[in-house]
Every structure is written in C-alpha cells, then in structure tokens.
Design an enzyme around this catalytic site. Sequence first.
Site, short mmCIF file in Angstrom:
data_model
loop_
_atom_site.label_atom_id
_atom_site.label_comp_id
_atom_site.label_asym_id
_atom_site.label_seq_id
_atom_site.Cartn_x
_atom_site.Cartn_y
_atom_site.Cartn_z
N ARG A 26 79.94 24.42 52.04
CA ARG A 26 79.82 23.05 52.55
C ARG A 26 81.11 22.54 53.19
NH1 ARG A 26 77.11 20.86 47.28
NH2 ARG A 26 77.48 23.00 46.64
N GLU A 77 83.74 27.05 34.87
CA GLU A 77 83.36 26.67 33.51
C GLU A 77 82.81 27.89 32.77
OE1 GLU A 77 80.63 23.44 33.47
OE2 GLU A 77 80.73 23.20 31.29
P1 AMP Z 1 85.31 22.27 41.48
O1 AMP Z 1 85.94 23.62 41.75
O2 AMP Z 1 84.98 22.09 40.03
O3 AMP Z 1 86.17 21.13 42.00
O4 AMP Z 1 83.92 22.24 42.23
C1 AMP Z 1 83.93 22.31 43.59
C2 AMP Z 1 82.62 22.69 44.24
O5 AMP Z 1 81.48 22.71 43.38
C3 AMP Z 1 82.38 21.64 45.27
O6 AMP Z 1 82.78 22.15 46.53
C4 AMP Z 1 80.91 21.36 45.21
O7 AMP Z 1 80.30 22.02 46.29
C5 AMP Z 1 80.42 21.94 43.90
N1 AMP Z 1 80.10 20.91 42.90
C6 AMP Z 1 80.68 20.76 41.68
N2 AMP Z 1 80.13 19.73 40.99
C7 AMP Z 1 79.19 19.20 41.79
C8 AMP Z 1 78.27 18.09 41.66
N3 AMP Z 1 78.21 17.31 40.55
N4 AMP Z 1 77.44 17.82 42.70
C9 AMP Z 1 77.48 18.58 43.83
N5 AMP Z 1 78.31 19.64 44.00
C10 AMP Z 1 79.15 19.95 43.01
#
Ligand code: AMP
Length: 188
Positions: free
Chosen positions: A71, A108
């Site tokens: 995305r 996670e």
């Molecule tokens: P993070 O590495 O935990 O910051 O997660 C990043 C990626 O996970 C983002 O680029 C989102 O595409 C996806 N993501 C994580 N949590 C969500 C959420 N609650 N809703 C939509 N996409 C999410």
Amino acid sequence: MTSPHLSGPQLLPEELKALVRTVPDFPHPGIQFRDITTLIGHPQGLAASVGHLALLAAAAGARKIAGMEARGFIFGAAVAVQLGLGFVPVRKPGKLPIVTIGIDYALEYGTDRLEMDPGAVGPGEKVVIVDDLIATGGTALAAAQLLREAGAEVSHALFVIDLPDLGGADRLRAAGVKVDALMAFEGE
Ligand code: AMP
C-alpha cells in the site's frame, strides 16, 4: 484544460478520515482494520491524500520518496510524481531480480523481511518514507534502517493513518525519524 483534482478545494484531513472504512476483527479477532480501499476509491479522496502528503514531503526536503510494498506503493509513487521525484520500492522478499540488501524484523507473531536495490539511493540522499499506516512501527523502522544502510539520509516518514496507541511513531522518533500522519485513530 485543468485537471479536476488540481482545481477546487482539497478535502480536509477530517473529511479524508471519514472515507476510511473500519472493519472489525480483521485479520484477527480484536483488530480494527483501517481499510483505505474506500479512501483511494474516492477521486478527491485519493488526490487530496496525495496532495497533503506531498506538501509534507516537500517541507521535509525530500529528494526521493520510498514506499513499502504494497500500500506504500500507491501513496508513495503518487507523491513522487506530484513532486517530480524518483520512487524507491521497498519490497517483500524475492521480488527484485538483482542482488539486494535486506532486513529481517519482528512481527507480533514471527518475522518478516524487506529488500531493496542497494543502488536505488545516492550517498546522503534525503529519502522520505511514505506508507498507508503506522501501527507498531516495525515495518517503517526496518525500512528506515535498510535505506540508511544503502546510504540514504532518512529523517522523515509520512503516513495517511497513525494508530498512536501502538507506539510506532514514538519508536521511529527514538530512531531519529520525524513522523507525520494525516489522521489518527485511537485504540488498536
Ligand atoms: P506496523 O509494522 O506494525 O507499523 O504495521 C504496518 C503495516 O501493517 C501497515 O503498513 C499496514 O498496512 C498494516 N496494518 C497494521 N495494523 C493495521 C490496521 N489496524 N489496519 C490496517 N492495516 C494495518
């Protein structure tokens, strides 16, 4: 002829927030999935999101835009076009047909990996990261580390959506990366 998205007022960030669809319990029970499909499917929604991000990237002194698969490609490439800059795709493993540099990072549950062309950025080139959403910040932090390994200066990361309760923006700031987002959703 003027392009319709360049004339008339842009949608404000709070109007963009109303275009994001929230889907409960996806992909796991308890997760509120913030779905940008409805935002990018709206013509002014996509243009205004890109317009706001491009202003922030220009203010940050971007010389190149990097976006994470998948995305981040949508918003990052559009921002790069709007500013007349090149785009660096930060890819999922095994996609690039050349010798890459890569970084493994913790999720996670389990681990993931990002890869890039080490020649995609010049020494000291100011690269601004663009992605759709920051949650824990693990993905963006890994991208920043990888881009720095390739020689880029990474001082800013921009997101459409911040989930501040998950602490990602704080993690990035601790690594010397300033964070801006067009909107925030409280909770997970
Ligand atoms: P993070 O590495 O935990 O910051 O997660 C990043 C990626 O996970 C983002 O680029 C989102 O595409 C996806 N993501 C994580 N949590 C969500 C959420 N609650 N809703 C939509 N996409 C999410």
